[in-house]
Design an enzyme around this catalytic site. Structure first.
Site, mmCIF file in Angstrom:
data_model
loop_
_atom_site.group_PDB
_atom_site.id
_atom_site.type_symbol
_atom_site.label_atom_id
_atom_site.label_comp_id
_atom_site.label_asym_id
_atom_site.label_seq_id
_atom_site.Cartn_x
_atom_site.Cartn_y
_atom_site.Cartn_z
ATOM 1 N N GLU A 71 0.816 -1.220 0.000
ATOM 2 C CA GLU A 71 0.000 0.000 0.000
ATOM 3 C C GLU A 71 0.848 1.268 0.000
ATOM 4 O OE1 GLU A 71 -3.094 0.752 2.925
ATOM 5 O OE2 GLU A 71 -3.888 -1.246 2.523
ATOM 6 N N ASP A 72 1.918 1.257 0.765
ATOM 7 C CA ASP A 72 2.593 2.525 1.063
ATOM 8 C C ASP A 72 3.977 2.692 0.434
ATOM 9 O OD1 ASP A 72 0.407 3.131 2.584
ATOM 10 O OD2 ASP A 72 1.323 2.570 4.486
#
Ligand code: ZN
Length: 187
Positions: A71-72
């Site tokens: 996600e990051d």
């Protein structure tokens, strides 16, 4: 680092996953007032699972320390699979939101999809929510009361979909929700 984690002893593989996650998150901070290093969060998520009886589930603990790299960060599924194996990559994918969707939609998806996920993904998500709520209480982000309440309600709704997956962790989450709601008040 050019170690081959898949061939090492379990502890070495777990440490390598932590090292990799720390590298990927090296420029990230938590949202709270203390702006703690981001890596503290995935380490806490894994620690809670180890304490809850999953200390021997190496793949679950590796997935926990790696759970936010898709996600990051720029990390890809293929990279995770190559370094840490298909099982770990699969669990991380299961708990990763599709960031191309608007936030509101992702929140709804989290509720509607969790019951169909693997047991490991459900446990990881539960531990993730516990860690996040703990942070909202003890290292609060710059959120107003309404936003905190909405977060608590959403988290409760996610966990309601998987009731029974781990009663002790669910009880811990319920207790934190109570504490959080008391702290924020009825605004
Ligand atoms: Zn997380």
């Amino acid at each position: 680092m050019t170690l081959t984690p898949l061939s090492g002893p379990p502890t070495a593989r777990l440490l390598e996953a932590i090292y990799f996650a720390a590298e990927q998150h090296r420029d990230h901070r938590r949202k709270g007032q203390t702006a703690a290093p981001y890596i503290n969060h995935p380490i806490l998520v894994a620690t809670q699972l180890a304490r809850a009886g999953f200390g021997d589930d190496e793949e679950l603990l590796m997935a926990a320390v790696l759970h936010d790299v898709i996600e990051d960060t720029e990390t890809t599924r293929a990279e995770l699979a190559r370094k840490f194996g298909e099982a770990v990559a699969g669990v991380v994918m299961e708990v990763s939101d599709d960031k191309s969707l608007p936030e509101q939609e992702r929140k709804l998806m989290a509720v509607s999809t969790i019951a169909a996920k693997s047991g490991r993904a459900q446990l990881l998500k539960l531990s993730d929510l516990i860690a996040n709520i703990r942070d909202v209480i003890h290292q609060p982000p710059n959120w107003n009361a309404g936003r905190k309440h909405r977060y608590f309600d959403w988290a409760e709704n996610v966990v309601r979909q998987i009731r029974g997956v781990h009663p002790a962790l669910e009880a811990e989450l319920a207790q934190l929700l109570e504490e959080g709601r008391r702290q924020v008040g009825s605004t």
